[in-house]
Design a protein around this motif. Structure first.
Motif, PDB file in Angstrom:
ATOM      1  N   TYR A  42       1.552  -0.897  -8.707  1.00 58.20           N
ATOM      2  CA  TYR A  42       0.474  -1.094  -7.741  1.00 58.20           C
ATOM      3  C   TYR A  42       1.033  -1.150  -6.320  1.00 58.20           C
ATOM      4  CZ  TYR A  42      -3.361  -3.225  -5.174  1.00 58.20           C
ATOM      5  OH  TYR A  42      -4.334  -3.491  -4.241  1.00 58.20           O
ATOM      6  N   SER A  43       2.106  -1.890  -6.147  1.00 60.37           N
ATOM      7  CA  SER A  43       2.734  -2.007  -4.836  1.00 60.37           C
ATOM      8  C   SER A  43       3.216  -0.639  -4.347  1.00 60.37           C
ATOM      9  CB  SER A  43       3.897  -2.988  -4.907  1.00 60.37           C
ATOM     10  OG  SER A  43       4.547  -3.080  -3.672  1.00 60.37           O
ATOM     11  N   ARG A  44       3.860   0.114  -5.231  1.00 63.90           N
ATOM     12  CA  ARG A  44       4.338   1.455  -4.881  1.00 63.90           C
ATOM     13  C   ARG A  44       3.158   2.367  -4.533  1.00 63.90           C
ATOM     14  NH1 ARG A  44       7.328   4.972  -2.475  1.00 63.90           N
ATOM     15  NH2 ARG A  44       7.697   6.874  -3.606  1.00 63.90           N
ATOM     16  N   GLY A  45       2.094   2.272  -5.314  1.00 60.88           N
ATOM     17  CA  GLY A  45       0.907   3.082  -5.061  1.00 60.88           C
ATOM     18  C   GLY A  45       0.278   2.774  -3.717  1.00 60.88           C
ATOM     19  N   MET A  46       0.186   1.502  -3.371  1.00 62.22           N
ATOM     20  CA  MET A  46      -0.396   1.116  -2.088  1.00 62.22           C
ATOM     21  C   MET A  46       0.472   1.588  -0.922  1.00 62.22           C
ATOM     22  SD  MET A  46      -3.299  -0.063  -2.712  1.00 62.22           S
ATOM     23  CE  MET A  46      -3.706  -0.580  -1.065  1.00 62.22           C
ATOM     24  N   THR A  47       1.785   1.520  -1.092  1.00 61.93           N
ATOM     25  CA  THR A  47       2.694   2.026  -0.060  1.00 61.93           C
ATOM     26  C   THR A  47       2.481   3.521   0.146  1.00 61.93           C
ATOM     27  OG1 THR A  47       4.335   0.318  -0.529  1.00 61.93           O
ATOM     28  CG2 THR A  47       5.125   2.306   0.582  1.00 61.93           C
ATOM     29  N   LEU A  48       2.405   4.258  -0.958  1.00 64.34           N
ATOM     30  CA  LEU A  48       2.169   5.702  -0.872  1.00 64.34           C
ATOM     31  C   LEU A  48       0.809   6.006  -0.247  1.00 64.34           C
ATOM     32  CD1 LEU A  48       3.605   6.803  -4.321  1.00 64.34           C
ATOM     33  CD2 LEU A  48       4.401   7.601  -2.083  1.00 64.34           C
TER      34      LEU A  48
END
Length: 66
Positions: free
Chosen positions: A36-42
């Motif tokens: 989720y964190s990686r997705g939000m960063t992207l």
């Protein structure tokens, strides 16, 4: 060594991969938080890249009408 700047298409592909991983039934809660964190960063990077492209497009349109 110079880090390669990600383009919008690559970021969307990475975002799709993150979503695919999150949709798996066997993903742990901890892993889902990381994804989720990686997705939000992207998503933020994609949004920023789109905004920059839009600004450049508008500037080009404005200068073409002069």
């Amino acid at each position: 060594m110079e880090e390669k700047k990600e383009n919008l298409e690559e970021m969307f592909e990475q975002l799709e991969a993150v979503i695919g991983e999150m949709e798996k039934e066997d993903v742990s809660l901890e892993k889902s938080f990381d994804l989720y964190s990686r997705g939000m960063t992207l998503l933020k990077k994609c949004s920023s890249a789109i905004a920059v492209s839009y600004t450049h497009l508008r500037a080009h349109e404005t200068s073409a009408h002069l």
